[in-house]
Write a protein that holds these residues in place. Structure first.
Motif, PDB file in Angstrom:
ATOM      1  N   ARG A  45      -1.885 -15.130 -34.067  1.00  0.00           N
ATOM      2  CA  ARG A  45      -2.700 -16.307 -34.377  1.00  0.00           C
ATOM      3  C   ARG A  45      -2.540 -17.348 -33.275  1.00  0.00           C
ATOM      4  NH1 ARG A  45      -3.152 -18.483 -40.322  1.00  0.00           N
ATOM      5  NH2 ARG A  45      -4.721 -16.840 -40.258  1.00  0.00           N
ATOM      6  N   THR A  46      -3.665 -17.792 -32.724  1.00  0.00           N
ATOM      7  CA  THR A  46      -3.634 -18.865 -31.730  1.00  0.00           C
ATOM      8  C   THR A  46      -4.739 -19.856 -32.062  1.00  0.00           C
ATOM      9  OG1 THR A  46      -5.280 -17.923 -30.205  1.00  0.00           O
ATOM     10  CG2 THR A  46      -3.009 -17.116 -29.996  1.00  0.00           C
ATOM     11  N   PHE A  47      -4.951 -20.799 -31.157  1.00  0.00           N
ATOM     12  CA  PHE A  47      -5.990 -21.819 -31.323  1.00  0.00           C
ATOM     13  C   PHE A  47      -7.387 -21.251 -31.113  1.00  0.00           C
ATOM     14  CE2 PHE A  47      -4.509 -21.614 -26.990  1.00  0.00           C
ATOM     15  CZ  PHE A  47      -5.706 -21.451 -26.305  1.00  0.00           C
ATOM     16  N   GLU A  48      -7.506 -20.060 -30.518  1.00  0.00           N
ATOM     17  CA  GLU A  48      -8.827 -19.486 -30.236  1.00  0.00           C
ATOM     18  C   GLU A  48      -9.393 -18.878 -31.510  1.00  0.00           C
ATOM     19  OE1 GLU A  48     -11.061 -19.264 -27.265  1.00  0.00           O
ATOM     20  OE2 GLU A  48     -12.067 -18.998 -29.189  1.00  0.00           O
ATOM     21  N   THR A  49     -10.604 -19.274 -31.891  1.00  0.00           N
ATOM     22  CA  THR A  49     -11.151 -18.801 -33.161  1.00  0.00           C
ATOM     23  C   THR A  49     -12.348 -17.867 -32.993  1.00  0.00           C
ATOM     24  OG1 THR A  49     -12.546 -20.751 -33.271  1.00  0.00           O
ATOM     25  CG2 THR A  49     -10.408 -20.884 -34.386  1.00  0.00           C
ATOM     26  N   TYR A  50     -12.782 -17.669 -31.742  1.00  0.00           N
ATOM     27  CA  TYR A  50     -13.943 -16.787 -31.541  1.00  0.00           C
ATOM     28  C   TYR A  50     -13.594 -15.366 -31.966  1.00  0.00           C
ATOM     29  CZ  TYR A  50     -17.804 -14.322 -29.245  1.00  0.00           C
ATOM     30  OH  TYR A  50     -18.886 -13.521 -28.995  1.00  0.00           O
ATOM     31  N   THR A  51     -12.411 -14.931 -31.582  1.00  0.00           N
ATOM     32  CA  THR A  51     -11.909 -13.640 -32.056  1.00  0.00           C
ATOM     33  C   THR A  51     -11.051 -13.902 -33.301  1.00  0.00           C
ATOM     34  OG1 THR A  51     -10.145 -13.918 -30.422  1.00  0.00           O
ATOM     35  CG2 THR A  51     -11.917 -12.384 -29.870  1.00  0.00           C
ATOM     36  N   ARG A  52     -10.992 -12.894 -34.197  1.00  0.00           N
ATOM     37  CA  ARG A  52     -10.262 -13.088 -35.457  1.00  0.00           C
ATOM     38  C   ARG A  52      -8.792 -13.395 -35.183  1.00  0.00           C
ATOM     39  NH1 ARG A  52     -10.661  -8.737 -40.473  1.00  0.00           N
ATOM     40  NH2 ARG A  52      -8.991  -9.601 -41.763  1.00  0.00           N
ATOM     41  N   ASN A  53      -8.240 -12.745 -34.174  1.00  0.00           N
ATOM     42  CA  ASN A  53      -6.877 -13.005 -33.720  1.00  0.00           C
ATOM     43  C   ASN A  53      -6.893 -12.927 -32.207  1.00  0.00           C
ATOM     44  OD1 ASN A  53      -5.131 -12.865 -36.322  1.00  0.00           O
ATOM     45  ND2 ASN A  53      -6.462 -11.058 -36.470  1.00  0.00           N
ATOM     46  N   THR A  54      -5.762 -13.200 -31.574  1.00  0.00           N
ATOM     47  CA  THR A  54      -5.651 -12.990 -30.133  1.00  0.00           C
ATOM     48  C   THR A  54      -4.852 -11.719 -29.930  1.00  0.00           C
ATOM     49  OG1 THR A  54      -5.837 -15.326 -29.565  1.00  0.00           O
ATOM     50  CG2 THR A  54      -4.701 -13.912 -27.984  1.00  0.00           C
ATOM     51  N   PHE A  55      -5.507 -10.722 -29.329  1.00  0.00           N
ATOM     52  CA  PHE A  55      -4.927  -9.389 -29.152  1.00  0.00           C
ATOM     53  C   PHE A  55      -3.900  -9.468 -28.027  1.00  0.00           C
ATOM     54  CE2 PHE A  55      -6.500  -4.647 -28.850  1.00  0.00           C
ATOM     55  CZ  PHE A  55      -5.312  -4.220 -29.403  1.00  0.00           C
ATOM     56  N   ASP A  56      -2.620  -9.445 -28.378  1.00  0.00           N
ATOM     57  CA  ASP A  56      -1.566  -9.568 -27.375  1.00  0.00           C
ATOM     58  C   ASP A  56      -1.270  -8.182 -26.798  1.00  0.00           C
ATOM     59  OD1 ASP A  56       0.597 -10.166 -25.783  1.00  0.00           O
ATOM     60  OD2 ASP A  56       1.977 -10.525 -27.460  1.00  0.00           O
ATOM     61  N   LEU A  57      -2.147  -7.730 -25.926  1.00  0.00           N
ATOM     62  CA  LEU A  57      -2.056  -6.371 -25.413  1.00  0.00           C
ATOM     63  C   LEU A  57      -0.814  -6.145 -24.567  1.00  0.00           C
ATOM     64  CD1 LEU A  57      -4.234  -4.484 -26.304  1.00  0.00           C
ATOM     65  CD2 LEU A  57      -5.235  -4.595 -24.036  1.00  0.00           C
ATOM     66  N   ALA A  58      -0.323  -7.204 -23.916  1.00  0.00           N
ATOM     67  CA  ALA A  58       0.890  -7.058 -23.099  1.00  0.00           C
ATOM     68  C   ALA A  58       2.095  -6.736 -23.984  1.00  0.00           C
ATOM     69  CB  ALA A  58       1.151  -8.313 -22.279  1.00  0.00           C
ATOM     70  N   ALA A  59       1.960  -6.950 -25.285  1.00  0.00           N
ATOM     71  CA  ALA A  59       3.053  -6.598 -26.201  1.00  0.00           C
ATOM     72  C   ALA A  59       3.320  -5.096 -26.151  1.00  0.00           C
ATOM     73  CB  ALA A  59       2.693  -7.011 -27.628  1.00  0.00           C
TER      74      ALA A  59
END
Lengths: 353, 353, 353, 353
Positions: free
Chosen positions: D240-254
């Motif tokens: 969850r971040t401040f960006e709302t365009y996407t449902r979540n922020t995909f932390d792919l580097a994880a």
């Protein structure tokens, strides 16, 4: 724009809101619901009308349903923008790789790194002459001299050059020596800088503010476009979140998302997004798969002894070369061309880590 | 500074790390643990040595244990800084209230609001002449003319004035007409602006970047202090989080936290932090209780019809006056003085909402 | 609910969307704008209709304009809810202070702390018998035995008790020994636990999830209320952000914001929100000023040697007592009553830090 | 563990800290710096000793330099874990695709989707029978009946099955009908659920909490591993971040980051991470490039009319099949095998969107 009223608002108040909307030069369309009344605003409203209406008594919310940016929007310009600089195409089905050190240090350093970027198949040489630093006591870059060294190296090896410009006064000198102007994450909303960049024609790489939304980012691009400079590319470099293992959180979904909202090319910056050398290779490939039009990657001949700060995230020359070879194989499967000449491993032998 | 090595690192590698540290002009102190070796760096290390060491093979992490800012630190300056401007004291046991509109609109508007700020007991008049706007098509402020109107109003009613300066070129003209220079959240890391503000002596109100850490904020203050301007106050105005009901998330704990780290006065901005008129009153009182040295509050005679954007978070004159009366009662219980003359309710009768 | 269509959608598609809306048992109201058509949904739509419509081709967005929770909403219940437990009132103009250790350790420890909470003027004794721990190797609490010790101490000193319940199976035993059931931040959306708590009548203190929105928080409360238990109070305990100096970011504006959205009492947790002893006192006062109906504060007779983890944020008994005396002075100025009997400083002499 | 003291601490205080460390059964190593003293703790300290020492006067900070999880750590288990379930391998150089609807709706629906998952080359059938819902009035899933339908479909088409389990009581029944147990983002720290999952042997897919750090995520996995179940895979599903365009922020580097920290397989969930159908395809490819061992993708035969909520992010059968064909081409270039049988486009003709 849609106005949502508070529950049980009086007819008088509704009429007043409608009156204010019409004073704004647009028309209103009232639709009464069970617990709320909704007023649609028809026509192009002045940008601050929304704020004005939102502040009225009886108004619960005002929702903008048209985007606040126009020139940056794909609605306005359906085809991908392709920026051409010294024969290098950025956007469309082209893949561009920008490589180089965090900061220009010496003429020899930038010349050797330029040679390696070219040999690996990169098209653009990156290097900072002026560095933004969180604290006043850190290395601030060596200035104009560094720009000259980078220009010489770029000309010698046939590379386009990109460097960061941090303030309006420096735009002209940076534009004299470098091809592409980079706006850093801290300056994404430095509006005077953006306006100044709208008056030149060098391409601009606009990094996303580390906590900016897509909408703010595209509005920042709009400042440059509205000034008359159509050559804007966006750069996703990670956002700030609660996770501290990586330097930032690489919002890779921003790449396909912004490309649906806008026609501008999108470049990925896996070096700053992750801040860790071992993550740069997988995340560079991931950004290609996500649809990036290019990547800007830190590479250094001696990152362990780089005095400028970001060595920890810089690739070694052989890592950089091997990564570009892999990109060449992957690109055709992902709708991109990356067939620049690439020299064999021996070219990087002296720099194998 | 402490260097933490990777598990099972070789003695040779440890020696090399120690050598690099000593090349940095400081000494190293090795302490071997069960699974990791820790190397303490003794002495004041050059700012980029940490980055250099972190980038070496065999180094897992480098932890700075001394702060990167000095002049802003309470270690360096144990007593509270008290800034005096035209007889108004900011810091220590003084409470200062800054009030006014988001933007200067007309000479009459700013004159009337100045009269009301003074009547309510405020000491500083706020008003923007140049406005930072997310999109290029929004109202950008009316410029120098507005500064002149605000100066006249400030002089007439005996109020100190504060206005936002957005770029180095404008510092001199803003400093000519206004007393306090405000640095907005988007410019907290506009380092050329900070350097320029270090060369003047007007007090500077430095707003926290909307996603800046305390450390970055104090380092930004350090730029101004290092330039020679000791008159810096900090302003907490909310940070960006996932919560969208409020315009920002008001990090009120930043007030006592930063006051333990630094001697600089801290001002709260409940208007921008919440973005909602109904939350301004409780959060202004909460910021006093949290230890704020003052507040900067938006007030407007006709917020519903203000054309400049932030009406939704502006108090009406009578709300503003009543809030200041409450602050006067609370202040003594919270170790602050706020005994400015305050006119009776009638003075605001014409502006009751 | 409002449906916003994509630009240039066909009349056929609009008709299909309208048809789907009407199949949902509500009526549609079409309003055509310049670049988009907006369809208002009139009537109470089934909760998943919004998702269904949003997924249709030609639909750009669906905006809910009515809240998804009902029983928790102030629209539904305009007056403040006041929860009464063993003569202690929570909500309205009452101020309640809950104090005690992070975890119950021994019968002597909880008895002595209970005595001190009472002597300081607190009304509720807090203490954990089951502890949620990030890692499986940390102290997990001593279980039911601890609940019995806490009950004895509560009965002896006439204090209401509160303890955390972590799973549906434990609700009955916790409810047998403790008065108020606490739901921790990690369990805010443990829906089976919420449902189980809806079947009892003990008051429930529902902590906000550390990255939950106000809307999710009130929906979690709705689960308990919908189950038939009207005795729910909310607890703001800080959210997770990029700032790491404080354990969490204390979203104090959540207090007045949620109290406008809901009639439920709101308690503040300055101990967990800040994670730093020196910030607990100012932030407790700030939460009172923000409108909190009470606070839950960690206090320990020997925090430096507490074996249970949170000593760093626990107040010493004398700090706790002095803080409550200050709250007693501030409360009347902030519309709250806090006139519980308070013993003089001597009572805490043996525990002065 | 490293203890950092406050500046100018007394020798007496240092001795007391050392004494407390030694009482903890480990030894201390004092190293004096210019402004601070650092005390290294040598030996395996009890988990809460760090908290205890941190709470002592004179201690500024305590830094853990060893990880708090062991069984999940790659230090402990250098080789990739490969989980085998009904002949399907997860981890190592294998790529697994899990596909299916958000929720099981009818026997016909899950049978037909199972047929399509198999035909496209997927190995695992996903489907929810119990659904976590933010609000109590939403569709909650159809329960055990749905599990039976899914088991029949899985057996018929030779697919492994995965379903979400939300509470300890349901673990046994879910484990009876489904092969893999999914822990949802809201339950990542539902410790009783994790403990219960440690007592069975079905593989567990542990989704990352939407605001959990890598460290918390791996500690949650540690609960299951410590209970005796070695079959744990991790799932990145966006934060969850401040960006709302996407449902979540995909932390792919994880994905690459966690794979360096741990030996456990990592699965990506592009459907929930983005919440937008048009982003699923590029982000699925990006997750493969980032090093994911598999993906869990929502697919539905009639997403526009799915009554269960997540239609907006579900792929159509032909999109799903084409995506898997692309993954088959990309996998070998990225060190993965994905050579499952795949039927020609005709097989999906009836479901072309």
């Amino acid at each position: 724009m849609i106005v949502i009223t508070s529950p049980n608002i009086s007819e008088e108040r509704i009429s007043e809101i409608v009156r204010q909307i019409e004073l704004g030069g647009v028309s209103a369309h009232v639709s009464r619901g069970v617990d709320r009344t909704v007023i649609g605003i028809i026509g192009k409203a002045d940008p601050h009308l929304a704020e004005h209406i939102r502040s009225m008594n009886g108004v619960e919310n005002v929702i903008k349903i048209s985007k606040s940016y126009k020139l940056a929007s794909r609605d306005f310009h359906p085809d991908d923008t392709v920026i051409e600089v010294k024969g290098v195409k950025i956007g469309g089905d082209n893949l561009v790789v920008m490589g180089g050190p965090c900061a220009v240090e010496t003429p020899e350093q930038i010349d050797e790194i330029a040679r390696l970027v070219k040999a690996a198949g990169g098209q653009v040489l990156r290097g900072g002459a002026f560095k933004p630093r969180t604290g006043p006591y850190s290395f601030q870059g060596i200035g104009v001299e560094g720009l000259k060294w980078m220009k010489e190296a770029g000309d010698k090896y046939g590379l386009v050059t990109i460097t960061e410009v941090m303030t309006p006064e420096y735009v002209d000198v940076c534009a004299e020596y470098a091809d592409i102007m980079q706006v850093g994450t801290r300056n994404m909303q430095n509006f005077d800088l953006l306006r100044k960049l709208g008056t030149i024609r060098n391409p601009v790489l606009l990094k996303r503010g580390f906590s900016s939304t897509y909408d703010e980012w595209l509005n920042a691009a709009e400042y440059i476009l509205a000034g008359g400079n159509p050559n804007v590319m966006l750069c996703e470099r990670g956002i700030r979140t609660f996770e501290t293992y990586t330097r930032n959180t690489f919002d890779l979904a921003a790449i396909p998302a912004v490309k649906t909202l806008s026609h501008l090319p999108v470049i990925a910056d896996p070096s700053h997004a992750t801040g860790r050398r071992e993550l740069v290779e997988p995340m560079t490939k991931a950004s290609l798969a996500a649809g990036a039009d290019g990547m800007i990657i830190e590479m250094h001949t001696d990152p362990d002894n780089s005095a400028t700060g970001d060595g920890v995230q810089s690739l070694f020359p052989d890592q950089f070369a091997n990564l570009l070879k892999d990109l060449e194989k992957l690109a055709p499967l992902l709708g991109k061309k990356f067939d620049t000449p690439k020299e064999p491993a021996e070219a990087f032998a002296t720099w194998v880590k």
